[in-house]
Write a protein that holds these residues in place. Structure first.
Motif, short mmCIF file in Angstrom:
data_model
loop_
_atom_site.label_atom_id
_atom_site.label_comp_id
_atom_site.label_asym_id
_atom_site.label_seq_id
_atom_site.Cartn_x
_atom_site.Cartn_y
_atom_site.Cartn_z
N THR A 7 4.67 -10.57 -2.09
CA THR A 7 3.99 -9.49 -1.39
C THR A 7 4.96 -8.77 -0.46
OG1 THR A 7 3.21 -10.97 0.35
CG2 THR A 7 1.72 -10.59 -1.50
N ASP A 10 3.95 -2.76 1.66
CA ASP A 10 3.39 -1.60 0.96
C ASP A 10 3.01 -1.90 -0.49
OD1 ASP A 10 5.97 -2.01 0.07
OD2 ASP A 10 6.55 0.09 0.12
N GLY A 11 2.96 -3.19 -0.86
CA GLY A 11 2.60 -3.52 -2.23
C GLY A 11 3.14 -4.89 -2.62
N GLY A 89 0.71 -0.31 -3.25
CA GLY A 89 -0.73 -0.40 -3.09
C GLY A 89 -1.08 -1.52 -2.14
N ASP A 90 -2.37 -1.87 -2.08
CA ASP A 90 -2.86 -2.94 -1.23
C ASP A 90 -2.40 -4.29 -1.80
OD1 ASP A 90 -4.31 -4.46 0.64
OD2 ASP A 90 -6.05 -4.52 -0.69
N PRO A 91 -1.54 -5.02 -1.07
CA PRO A 91 -0.99 -6.26 -1.61
C PRO A 91 -2.05 -7.29 -2.00
CG PRO A 91 0.16 -5.66 0.40
CD PRO A 91 -1.00 -4.72 0.25
N ALA A 92 -3.10 -7.43 -1.19
CA ALA A 92 -4.14 -8.43 -1.48
C ALA A 92 -4.90 -8.08 -2.76
CB ALA A 92 -5.10 -8.55 -0.31
N ALA A 93 -5.25 -6.81 -2.93
CA ALA A 93 -5.97 -6.40 -4.13
C ALA A 93 -5.10 -6.53 -5.37
CB ALA A 93 -6.46 -4.95 -3.97
N LEU A 94 -3.83 -6.17 -5.26
CA LEU A 94 -2.91 -6.29 -6.39
C LEU A 94 -2.71 -7.75 -6.78
CD1 LEU A 94 -0.27 -3.62 -5.35
CD2 LEU A 94 -1.89 -3.45 -7.24
N LYS A 96 -4.79 -10.19 -6.38
CA LYS A 96 -6.02 -10.66 -7.03
C LYS A 96 -6.07 -10.21 -8.49
CE LYS A 96 -10.89 -11.11 -6.11
NZ LYS A 96 -11.96 -10.84 -5.16
#
Length: 106
Positions: A7, A10-11, A89-94, A96
């Motif tokens: 992570t 920024d992504g 992008g959003d590191p947590a969403a990516l 997942k």
């Protein structure tokens, strides 16, 4: 097994082992090398000439993770099989979404 990504603010940086000239474009599950590093297996139909396979990989990753193609770029390993692909992008969403890649749907 370690995660096939790291992570960032920024992504993420995604670690990929690319196989060009495959029968189909697809991302497969994670794989661990003998030294303990983990990466996603990816296959693309494009040939490894003039960056065609790298561009195909960027499009494939963007589609699989649901981000714009402009948010994906190869930052290391441009001419090697093992590559580092940066996804903005959003590191947590990516993270997942990556965890669900290569697993069959129930």
């Amino acid at each position: 097994m370690s995660a096939p990504f790291r992570t960032r603010a920024d992504g993420i940086d995604l670690f990929v082992r690319l196989t060009p000239k495959s029968a189909m474009d697809r991302l497969e599950g994670p794989e661990t090398t003998a030294d303990g590093r983990s990466h996603l297996k990816a296959r693309v139909r494009a040939v490894p000439e003039n960056g065609a396979a790298n561009r195909a990989l960027e499009r494939l990753v963007a589609k699989a993770l649901g981000v714009a193609a402009s948010a994906v770029s190869i930052v290391a390993g441009g001419t090697a099989r093992l590559k580092t692909v940066r996804v903005l992008g959003d590191p947590a969403a990516l993270a997942k979404r990556i965890d669900t890649l290569g697993t069959p749907a129930p």
